[in-house]
Design an enzyme around this catalytic site. Structure first.
Site, PDB file in Angstrom:
ATOM      1  N   LYS A 148      -1.536  11.113 -13.755  1.00  0.00           N
ATOM      2  CA  LYS A 148      -2.615  10.720 -14.678  1.00  0.00           C
ATOM      3  C   LYS A 148      -3.903  10.436 -13.891  1.00  0.00           C
ATOM      4  O   LYS A 148      -3.848  10.244 -12.660  1.00  0.00           O
ATOM      5  CB  LYS A 148      -2.189   9.480 -15.472  1.00  0.00           C
ATOM      6  CG  LYS A 148      -1.954   8.238 -14.624  1.00  0.00           C
ATOM      7  CD  LYS A 148      -1.266   7.141 -15.433  1.00  0.00           C
ATOM      8  CE  LYS A 148      -1.018   5.918 -14.559  1.00  0.00           C
ATOM      9  NZ  LYS A 148      -0.134   4.938 -15.244  1.00  0.00           N
TER      10      LYS A 148
ATOM     11  N   ARG B 186       2.407  -3.516 -24.095  1.00  0.00           N
ATOM     12  CA  ARG B 186       1.465  -2.461 -24.469  1.00  0.00           C
ATOM     13  C   ARG B 186       1.976  -1.612 -25.611  1.00  0.00           C
ATOM     14  O   ARG B 186       1.279  -1.370 -26.584  1.00  0.00           O
ATOM     15  CB  ARG B 186       1.168  -1.546 -23.260  1.00  0.00           C
ATOM     16  CG  ARG B 186       0.462  -2.260 -22.122  1.00  0.00           C
ATOM     17  CD  ARG B 186      -0.197  -1.286 -21.163  1.00  0.00           C
ATOM     18  NE  ARG B 186       0.738  -0.334 -20.568  1.00  0.00           N
ATOM     19  CZ  ARG B 186       0.490   0.324 -19.437  1.00  0.00           C
ATOM     20  NH1 ARG B 186      -0.651   0.104 -18.787  1.00  0.00           N
ATOM     21  NH2 ARG B 186       1.357   1.171 -18.938  1.00  0.00           N
TER      22      ARG B 186
ATOM     23  N   TYR C 239     -32.634  -1.460  -0.269  1.00  0.00           N
ATOM     24  CA  TYR C 239     -33.158  -2.324  -1.334  1.00  0.00           C
ATOM     25  C   TYR C 239     -32.961  -3.801  -1.003  1.00  0.00           C
ATOM     26  O   TYR C 239     -31.912  -4.188  -0.475  1.00  0.00           O
ATOM     27  CB  TYR C 239     -32.447  -2.041  -2.656  1.00  0.00           C
ATOM     28  CG  TYR C 239     -32.754  -0.690  -3.238  1.00  0.00           C
ATOM     29  CD1 TYR C 239     -34.038  -0.373  -3.682  1.00  0.00           C
ATOM     30  CD2 TYR C 239     -31.749   0.254  -3.367  1.00  0.00           C
ATOM     31  CE1 TYR C 239     -34.304   0.872  -4.224  1.00  0.00           C
ATOM     32  CE2 TYR C 239     -32.006   1.504  -3.915  1.00  0.00           C
ATOM     33  CZ  TYR C 239     -33.291   1.808  -4.340  1.00  0.00           C
ATOM     34  OH  TYR C 239     -33.557   3.032  -4.881  1.00  0.00           O
TER      35      TYR C 239
ATOM     36  N   MET D 105     -27.417   4.377  -4.639  1.00  0.00           N
ATOM     37  CA  MET D 105     -26.690   5.316  -5.494  1.00  0.00           C
ATOM     38  C   MET D 105     -26.159   6.521  -4.713  1.00  0.00           C
ATOM     39  O   MET D 105     -25.050   6.974  -4.938  1.00  0.00           O
ATOM     40  CB  MET D 105     -27.601   5.784  -6.636  1.00  0.00           C
ATOM     41  CG  MET D 105     -26.852   6.526  -7.730  1.00  0.00           C
ATOM     42  SD  MET D 105     -27.942   7.098  -9.052  1.00  0.00           S
ATOM     43  CE  MET D 105     -28.304   5.580  -9.932  1.00  0.00           C
TER      44      MET D 105
HETATM   45  C1  LIG Z   1       0.938   4.603 -14.403  1.00  0.00           C
HETATM   46  C2  LIG Z   1       2.345   4.495 -14.829  1.00  0.00           C
HETATM   47  C3  LIG Z   1       3.391   4.697 -13.898  1.00  0.00           C
HETATM   48  C4  LIG Z   1       3.155   4.867 -12.418  1.00  0.00           C
HETATM   49  O1  LIG Z   1       3.007   3.624 -11.825  1.00  0.00           O
HETATM   50  P1  LIG Z   1       3.005   3.455 -10.216  1.00  0.00           P
HETATM   51  O2  LIG Z   1       3.084   1.998 -10.001  1.00  0.00           O
HETATM   52  O3  LIG Z   1       1.729   4.047  -9.733  1.00  0.00           O
HETATM   53  O4  LIG Z   1       4.190   4.176  -9.715  1.00  0.00           O
HETATM   54  C5  LIG Z   1       4.689   4.695 -14.380  1.00  0.00           C
HETATM   55  N1  LIG Z   1       4.947   4.483 -15.697  1.00  0.00           N
HETATM   56  C6  LIG Z   1       3.977   4.266 -16.589  1.00  0.00           C
HETATM   57  C7  LIG Z   1       4.339   4.018 -18.015  1.00  0.00           C
HETATM   58  C8  LIG Z   1       2.656   4.258 -16.196  1.00  0.00           C
HETATM   59  O5  LIG Z   1       1.691   4.010 -17.100  1.00  0.00           O
END
Ligand SMILES: *Cc1c(COP(=O)(O)O)cnc(C)c1O
Length: 390
Positions: free
Chosen positions: A58, A157, A286, A333
């Site tokens: 992701k 969640r 800056y 930046m």
């Molecule tokens: C992001 C995520 C993971 C991966 O987590 P890591 O700690 O980076 O291994 C696994 N399961 C779910 C549901 C996630 O959202």
């Protein structure tokens, strides 16, 4: 610019490596060692006793480039990947001619998109009975959607949050002609810190609820990186679902000791643009927050907070010719200024993350300095930074 060994691009992947010499027009870049990712994947599977790994790619594979990472892991036999959004998943589907790998959607998905998900063989997490009821209404008659039943054992969640809930959702999937179970999972809130009691409580709930509902163990996947690293002997780990460890960093903050030696994957580098000498009393950047006390050589690097070199990194260490020096004045930046011990030629390479000789700046060092976690640093590196793979 030095030469790099490029991964062979197979005909079935639409992905092409960036040619360093020809495409990098600003000398600031990220280098990614795909072999290190492959090594880390094998190592964590061995360590956790896993036979299957769901690679979490992701957020553009935590900033490493999801297509390149997916391809590298596919090449060592990984066939399960997880992303957060439908568009991330479609990017992977479009990158390969064949859909011979699984894509799990971890986050909550808009139920009106179920047809799109089914058509592209994406597997959403199913968090509630209502979601599934709406999904079957939206799915055409001949379309089957594979789902992963989410179980909320303490993350708060999404997911079934009692044994009755798990059982009802499992029954609904089994009775439905349009839904098919592909997995059942939970996510740990404290696997990478020392709150073991909370972790155990989550494990107990999962085993009671999911085991109690009679969902066979081959569907289960529980372990994230922290769990696979430090708790693999406490749970079933035939399938692990990990991100952080693939990218070679310790997921804990504060960090626990690592039981295995992962390989570092990412380096951030730049080259000196202007090299000039400040006179005593002259200031930099800056706010004129840094003033030279005596004549001093400095260099300007073409990187700034728009690239993810955060504004709060002022004073951070960087490496020049195997030695540590530091950023002076405010981060702007697009540019930063670093202190030098002497004059260097324009174009001299500077390491902002990575190794140079005996010195190393890890992504953990960088994140600690920024008072955040590596995940946030890595996913903040902008699209303006080319990724070079080797
Ligand atoms: C992001 C995520 C993971 C991966 O987590 P890591 O700690 O980076 O291994 C696994 N399961 C779910 C549901 C996630 O959202």
């Amino acid at each position: 610019m030095g030469s790099y060994e490029f991964n062979v691009v197979s005909e079935t992947w639409g992905f092409e490596m960036i040619e360093h010499e020809t495409e990098v027009t600003r000398p600031t870049w990220i280098e990614i060692d795909l072999k290190a990712i492959q090594y880390n994947a094998k190592l964590i599977m061995e360590h956790a006793g896993a036979t299957r790994l769901i690679a979490v790619v992701k957020a553009d594979a935590y900033g490493h480039g999801a297509v390149a990472v997916t391809q590298a892991l596919y090449d060592i036999g990984i066939r399960d990947f997880a992303v957060a959004t439908i568009s991330e998943a479609l990017t992977l589907r479009q990158a390969r001619v064949h859909d011979d790998f699984n894509i799990l959607l971890l986050g909550v998905q808009d139920v009106s998109q179920v047809k799109l998900m089914a058509e592209n063989r994406l597997m959403p997490a199913a968090g509630t009975l209502d979601w599934m009821k709406q999904a079957v209404v939206s799915l055409p008659d001949n379309q089957i959607l594979d789902v992963h039943l989410a179980v909320d054992t303490g993350m708060g969640r999404m997911g079934a949050n009692s044994q009755a809930d798990v059982a009802a959702m499992y029954a609904f999937i089994q009775e439905s002609r349009k839904l098919r179970l592909n997995g059942v999972f939970t996510h740990f809130a404290t696997a990478d810190d020392d709150n073991e009691a909370y972790y155990r409580q989550q494990v107990t709930k999962f085993y009671q609820w999911v085991g109690g509902a009679g969902i066979p163990k081959n569907y289960w996947h529980l372990a994230n990186s922290g769990s696979a690293l430090w708790h693999h002997d406490e749970i079933d780990t035939h399938t692990i679902r990990v991100g952080s460890v693939l990218y070679g960093f310790n997921p804990g903050s504060p960090a626990l000791d690592m039981p295995i030696k992962l390989k570092n994957v990412l380096s951030l580098k730049s080259r000196m643009g202007a090299v000039h000498q400040l006179q005593a009393g002259e200031s930099v950047s800056y706010g004129a927050t840094y003033t030279a006390e005596q004549a001093q050589w400095v260099a300007t690097l073409p990187i700034g907070y728009a690239d993810g070199y955060l504004r709060r990194m002022g004073g951070m260490k960087v490496l020049v010719a195997g030695k540590a020096t530091q950023v002076i004045g405010r981060i702007t930046m697009d540019q930063i200024v670093i202190a030098l011990d002497k004059k260097y030629p324009i174009g001299t390479e500077v390491t902002l993350i990575g190794r140079d000789g005996d010195e190393e700046i890890t992504v953990e060092n960088f994140a600690n300095y920024a008072e955040t976690i590596p995940h946030e640093i890595l996913t903040s590196f902008g699209v303006r930074l080319p990724r070079i793979y080797h």
